[in-house]
Each structure stands twice: as C-alpha cells, then as structure tokens.
Design an enzyme around this catalytic site. Structure first.
Site, mmCIF file in Angstrom:
data_model
loop_
_atom_site.group_PDB
_atom_site.id
_atom_site.type_symbol
_atom_site.label_atom_id
_atom_site.label_comp_id
_atom_site.label_asym_id
_atom_site.label_seq_id
_atom_site.Cartn_x
_atom_site.Cartn_y
_atom_site.Cartn_z
ATOM 1 C CE LYS A 25 38.305 -9.350 92.978
ATOM 2 N NZ LYS A 25 39.470 -9.699 93.110
ATOM 3 C CG ASN A 26 38.745 -13.354 92.965
ATOM 4 O OD1 ASN A 26 39.144 -12.358 92.345
ATOM 5 N ND2 ASN A 26 38.854 -13.390 94.201
ATOM 6 C CB CYS A 119 49.136 -6.420 96.965
ATOM 7 S SG CYS A 119 48.658 -7.654 97.953
ATOM 8 N NE ARG A 124 48.028 -11.706 96.928
ATOM 9 C CZ ARG A 124 47.025 -11.546 96.461
ATOM 10 N NH1 ARG A 124 46.407 -10.165 96.394
ATOM 11 N NH2 ARG A 124 46.089 -12.337 95.687
ATOM 12 C CG ASP A 309 38.562 -13.468 99.054
ATOM 13 O OD1 ASP A 309 39.867 -12.981 99.592
ATOM 14 O OD2 ASP A 309 38.651 -13.683 97.668
ATOM 15 N NE ARG A 401 41.672 -4.611 93.517
ATOM 16 C CZ ARG A 401 42.040 -5.522 94.228
ATOM 17 N NH1 ARG A 401 42.351 -5.328 95.441
ATOM 18 N NH2 ARG A 401 42.223 -6.919 93.951
HETATM 19 C C1 EPZ Z 1 43.068 -15.556 94.875
HETATM 20 O O1 EPZ Z 1 44.149 -14.975 95.103
HETATM 21 C C2 EPZ Z 1 42.194 -14.411 94.889
HETATM 22 N N1 EPZ Z 1 42.331 -13.599 93.743
HETATM 23 C C3 EPZ Z 1 42.137 -13.614 96.234
HETATM 24 O O2 EPZ Z 1 41.262 -12.964 96.419
HETATM 25 C C4 EPZ Z 1 41.770 -14.792 97.289
HETATM 26 O O3 EPZ Z 1 41.909 -14.128 98.334
HETATM 27 C C5 EPZ Z 1 43.007 -15.949 97.232
HETATM 28 O O4 EPZ Z 1 42.999 -16.451 96.103
HETATM 29 C C6 EPZ Z 1 42.757 -17.085 98.190
HETATM 30 O O5 EPZ Z 1 41.392 -17.650 98.079
HETATM 31 C C7 EPZ Z 1 41.953 -13.945 92.462
HETATM 32 O O6 EPZ Z 1 41.486 -14.845 92.367
HETATM 33 C C8 EPZ Z 1 42.279 -12.797 91.349
HETATM 34 P P1 EPZ Z 1 46.817 -17.878 96.202
HETATM 35 P P2 EPZ Z 1 45.839 -15.683 94.831
HETATM 36 O O7 EPZ Z 1 47.915 -18.017 95.085
HETATM 37 O O8 EPZ Z 1 45.632 -16.552 93.474
HETATM 38 C C9 EPZ Z 1 50.973 -17.876 98.750
HETATM 39 C C10 EPZ Z 1 39.758 -10.743 96.746
HETATM 40 O O9 EPZ Z 1 39.876 -10.233 97.642
HETATM 41 N N2 EPZ Z 1 51.396 -18.204 97.388
HETATM 42 O O10 EPZ Z 1 45.839 -18.879 96.431
HETATM 43 O O11 EPZ Z 1 46.786 -14.700 94.552
HETATM 44 C C11 EPZ Z 1 50.305 -16.270 98.769
HETATM 45 O O12 EPZ Z 1 51.449 -15.585 99.117
HETATM 46 C C12 EPZ Z 1 41.599 -11.507 96.314
HETATM 47 O O13 EPZ Z 1 39.274 -10.942 95.699
HETATM 48 C C13 EPZ Z 1 52.833 -18.484 97.229
HETATM 49 O O14 EPZ Z 1 53.527 -18.492 98.424
HETATM 50 O O15 EPZ Z 1 45.997 -16.677 96.222
HETATM 51 C C14 EPZ Z 1 49.153 -16.426 99.813
HETATM 52 O O16 EPZ Z 1 49.883 -16.560 101.182
HETATM 53 C C15 EPZ Z 1 42.434 -10.934 97.644
HETATM 54 N N3 EPZ Z 1 53.744 -18.731 96.229
HETATM 55 C C16 EPZ Z 1 48.807 -17.989 99.629
HETATM 56 O O17 EPZ Z 1 49.659 -18.565 98.943
HETATM 57 C C17 EPZ Z 1 52.859 -18.445 95.026
HETATM 58 O O18 EPZ Z 1 53.447 -18.660 93.924
HETATM 59 C C18 EPZ Z 1 47.479 -17.981 98.797
HETATM 60 O O19 EPZ Z 1 47.539 -17.391 97.359
HETATM 61 C C19 EPZ Z 1 51.485 -18.174 95.010
HETATM 62 C C20 EPZ Z 1 50.877 -18.224 96.271
#
Ligand code: EPZ
Length: 422
Positions: A25-26, A119, A124, A309, A401
């Site tokens: 998915k991701n 969410c 986020r 995850d 999802r």
């Molecule tokens: C991706 O989310 C995945 N989603 C998530 O999978 C996964 O848990 C996550 O990466 C970590 O591996 C998709 O790929 C669609 P991040 P993403 O930006 O990109 C903070 C699932 O279950 N952050 O690496 O949103 C954020 O709040 C999902 O399949 C900021 O502070 O993850 C979090 O604490 C859930 N500012 C951390 O970084 C920003 O601008 C990690 O987020 C962006 C992120």
C-alpha cells in the site's frame, strides 16, 4: 464501507499451508500520485485491492486522469488531467493524500488542497512537506485548513536537510524534484524500501535519481518523463502480520511473494521469540514455537530500524510469551490504541508514554473488540487466531485500508474465521 461488518474468529487453530503477500500500500500510493507527472501512461502491476488505493484512484479521476483497473493491474493516463483541486472529502478520507501535492505542483502552477487533519495515530503535521516544497520554489498560503500553492517561475532544484527522515516528505520532494530545473539534494532522507520503490518507478519513466534508500539522495531534474510499466514491491508489513499470525498459533506456514531483505529488523525479533524460519529468496517458512519467548526491547525507528507499522502485530504475538517484553514507540505519539483491546482479550500490557510493557499470559480469550487503526486492527486478528473461544472484531474499515481480505488469507491457512454483515 459497511461499519457494521465484523470478523468472527473461533480461535485456537494452527495455521498451515502457504499464503502470498500482496503489493505494498505505502508504495502504491506515492506511485499512483507520481502517475500524474508529465502526462503519458503508467501501467502498474501488483497494485493491491485496498480501500486506500480506491481513494487514490478516485483522486486521480477527479483530477481528470483516465484510470482502468483489472485485478491488480491499474492503468493511468494523465494526459487529460485538468483539475487543480482535490475535494476536501477525499483529502480527509486518506491522510496520505498529501503525497499528491508534490506531483501536482510539478504539473500545474496553481494547486489547492485542504489540510489533512489529525488521525488515529495522533497529530500528524505536514510542516516538513511544506518547508521542503517551498525550497523547491512553491509558494504556500495556508488559511483555515486550506493550502493554496502556486509556482511562479517553475520548480528549481535545492539542497534540503530534513530534521527528521519523514517518509511522506521524502516522497513529496522526490515527486516535485524529478522535473525541477537543476539538482536537488535531500539530506537525512527516509530510507524505507517504499522510497526505493517510488524512485524505481520514477526512474523507469526517465527520472534521474541517485542513491534512493540512502540517507542523502540526489535528483537531477529532467524536462520530461515517458510512459512506463512498473511492478509494486511486496507489502513488508502484511508479510510481518502473516508471520506473526503463523507464529502465535504455533503453525507452519510458507509466506511467499515477499522480500526478506525488507524485513531485516523484524526477523531477528521472531528468532528471539523462538520461531524457526527458513529464509529463501522470495519467501519465508515460519514454524511457530511451542513456547513463545519474550523479547526484551523493541524500539520502533525509521528504516532500517524496527518499523512502527509492525509494532502492533508483533505485540499481539508477545502477549502469549513466557516473560516480559518491552516496546518503545518513537515514531508516532498515539500508537498504542490496540492495547486496551488486547487487554480485553486477557493480555497484560501497561503503557506509559512511549513505553509498553507486555507481560506474557498463558491464554488469550475471545472477546468483542474494535479495530482502532489499521495495524492495531490487524493485531486483534492475530490475537483472535490464538485466543480461546470466539472473538468479534468491529470497525473493519481500518483493516481494509491495508489488508486485502485478511479473513480469506487466514481461512485458506485453516483458521476458523469469517466476515459477517450487519
Ligand atoms: C508513512 O507515513 C506510512 N504511510 C505510515 O504507514 C508509516 O507508519 C510511517 O510512514 C512511518 O514509517 C504511508 O506511507 C502512506 P512520516 P508518513 O512522515 O509518511 C512526523 C500504515 O499503517 N512528521 O515518516 O506520514 C510525524 O508526525 C501507515 O500503513 C512531522 O513532524 O510518516 C510522525 O511522528 C500509518 N512533520 C513522524 O514524523 C512532517 O511534516 C513520522 O512520519 C511529517 C512527519
């Protein structure tokens, strides 16, 4: 989406047999966003049949792209893309729709999106996405949850240092940078396999990307991209979930169509838990232990660390261990919602802030529980497979999802599991 559906499991059956892992998915989501770059056609193979993918396809269609789907093959033609706004409902349906922003500003000079709010995993923020795109030449006005973006003189390459290796921000930078004028250097980039997959797709279309999967990534902007066909990588979290399920039931299962290298930090945890595994080129044979051993310390980290995850499904496994396991969740603030539900099934878990202490119990008992989020929901299914008696799991839209008919996958392995309507 039927909110009244449930998965019903009569627990206690050993899983046996063979099951294949579907596409990630991701990885599919950012690639679908990338299909709107430059026009032309993308044929995407191994694209999973998931509600999040449905939402991404709907976004492409709203933007004016032509999309057809046959099984796991999705064909997108973005020559006809005309719209520059994603309706609010669609942005809210899938938080990761923010990854369309980088592709849209590459194609259009004005783009309007509504801010995807918090969410189930806690707030986020998208500050890293925004500040990175600004460096590439996007003007962003943010008012009342609406992002108004404009690109006056075209996108240009830039040096971007991320304060945290955000997966989504790295993807947005790649999508915006591949056709920008000049070279982009991303430091402290996310190194997840899904980043490598997105880069693989963009490269297949003629993009020039160096060192995707490393901490510093270079992108040399190109003038145009061509049509291409690409195969989505296997879903490493679905693989980890199937392995957890096989292990908790003491079963013997071949999990096929996966890439063991993507699971490098997860497999040692299964080993410590006492599982015996045969690791082949694209499949893993899992033999669940007679007695599950505790795992002292599991800390979720950006790749190549243990994936956030996989935390919930592996926690479900360790609820039945012979000792105490400790998890430290460092990626998301609110990722222990499944704990209350696991405890309803008899697990002994205490959380405080980032830490969860899991004391192994002898048995789990079937209960009525609710999926709280995608991976937390999958963890309840894993627990239900080993619990004594009947488990009923509600709020299945979370699970759908990210898992293609999870109940069918486990039923084919001999579980007593079914989906019931209202
Ligand atoms: C991706 O989310 C995945 N989603 C998530 O999978 C996964 O848990 C996550 O990466 C970590 O591996 C998709 O790929 C669609 P991040 P993403 O930006 O990109 C903070 C699932 O279950 N952050 O690496 O949103 C954020 O709040 C999902 O399949 C900021 O502070 O993850 C979090 O604490 C859930 N500012 C951390 O970084 C920003 O601008 C990690 O987020 C962006 C992120």
């Amino acid at each position: 989406m039927d909110h009244m559906e449930r998965i019903v499991i009569e627990g206690g059956r050993r899983l046996n047999g063979e099951t294949a892992v579907h596409g990630a998915k991701n990885s599919a989501l950012p690639i679908l966003a990338g299909s709107l770059l430059a026009g032309g056609e993308t044929v995407l193979y191994n694209c999973p049949r998931l509600s999040d993918v449905d939402a991404a396809i709907e976004i492409l269609q709203v933007l004016g792209c032509k999309v057809t789907r046959e099984g796991t093959t999705v064909t997108i033609n973005s020559d006809t893309m005309t719209q520059n706004e994603i309706p609010e409902e669609l942005m809210h349906e899938m938080r990761s729709s923010i990854v369309f922003l980088g592709a849209m500003v590459s194609r259009l000079s004005k783009v309007r999106l509504s801010f995807p709010g918090g969410c189930e995993l806690g707030p986020r923020p998208i500050d890293l996405h925004i500040s990175s795109l600004q460096k590439l030449g996007v003007r962003v006005d943010e008012q009342h949850g609406i992002l108004d973006c404009s690109v006056e003189k075209g996108l240009h390459g830039a040096k971007i240092m991320l304060s945290f290796p955000s997966v989504g921000a790295t993807e947005n930078i790649l999508l915006a940078a591949v056709m920008a004028d000049g070279v982009t250097e991303i430091r402290n980039a996310a190194q997840e396999p899904e980043i490598v997959d997105l880069a693989g797709y963009l490269t297949a279309r003629g993009a020039k990307i160096k060192d995707a999967g490393k901490s510093t990534v270079y992108v040399e902007g190109v003038k145009t991209l061509h049509s291409a066909a690409y195969t989505v990588m296997p879903d490493r979290i679905v693989a980890a979930t199937y392995l957890s399920a096989a292990a908790i039931t003491g079963g013997k299962v071949w999990v096929t169509d996966l890439n063991p290298a993507d699971l490098e930090s997860v497999l040692p945890v299964f080993e410590q838990a006492g599982c015996r595994m045969k690791i082949m080129r694209d499949c893993i044979f899992m033999e669940g232990p007679g007695m599950i051993h505790p795992v002292r310390n599991i800390r979720t980290l950006p790749y190549p660390g243990f994936p956030t995850d996989a935390q919930a499904p592996v926690m479900a496994l360790l609820t039945l261990s012979s000792g105490t396991s400790v998890f430290v969740e460092t990626i998301f603030e609110n990722r222990y919602k499944h704990v209350v539900e696991l405890c309803r099934m008899g697990a002994d878990i205490k959380t405080e802030g980032q830490v969860a202490v899991v004391r192994g119990v002898k048995k789990l008992y079937g209960a009525n529980v609710q999926a709280t989020d995608l991976r937390g929901g999958a963890a309840l299914v894993v627990a239900g497979l080993a619990a004594e008696g009947t488990s009923r799991i509600g709020q299945l839209y979370h699970i759908d999802r990210g898992y293609e008919s999870i109940e069918q996958a486990f039923a084919a392995l001999g579980a007593d599991i079914r989906r019931e309507g209202t």
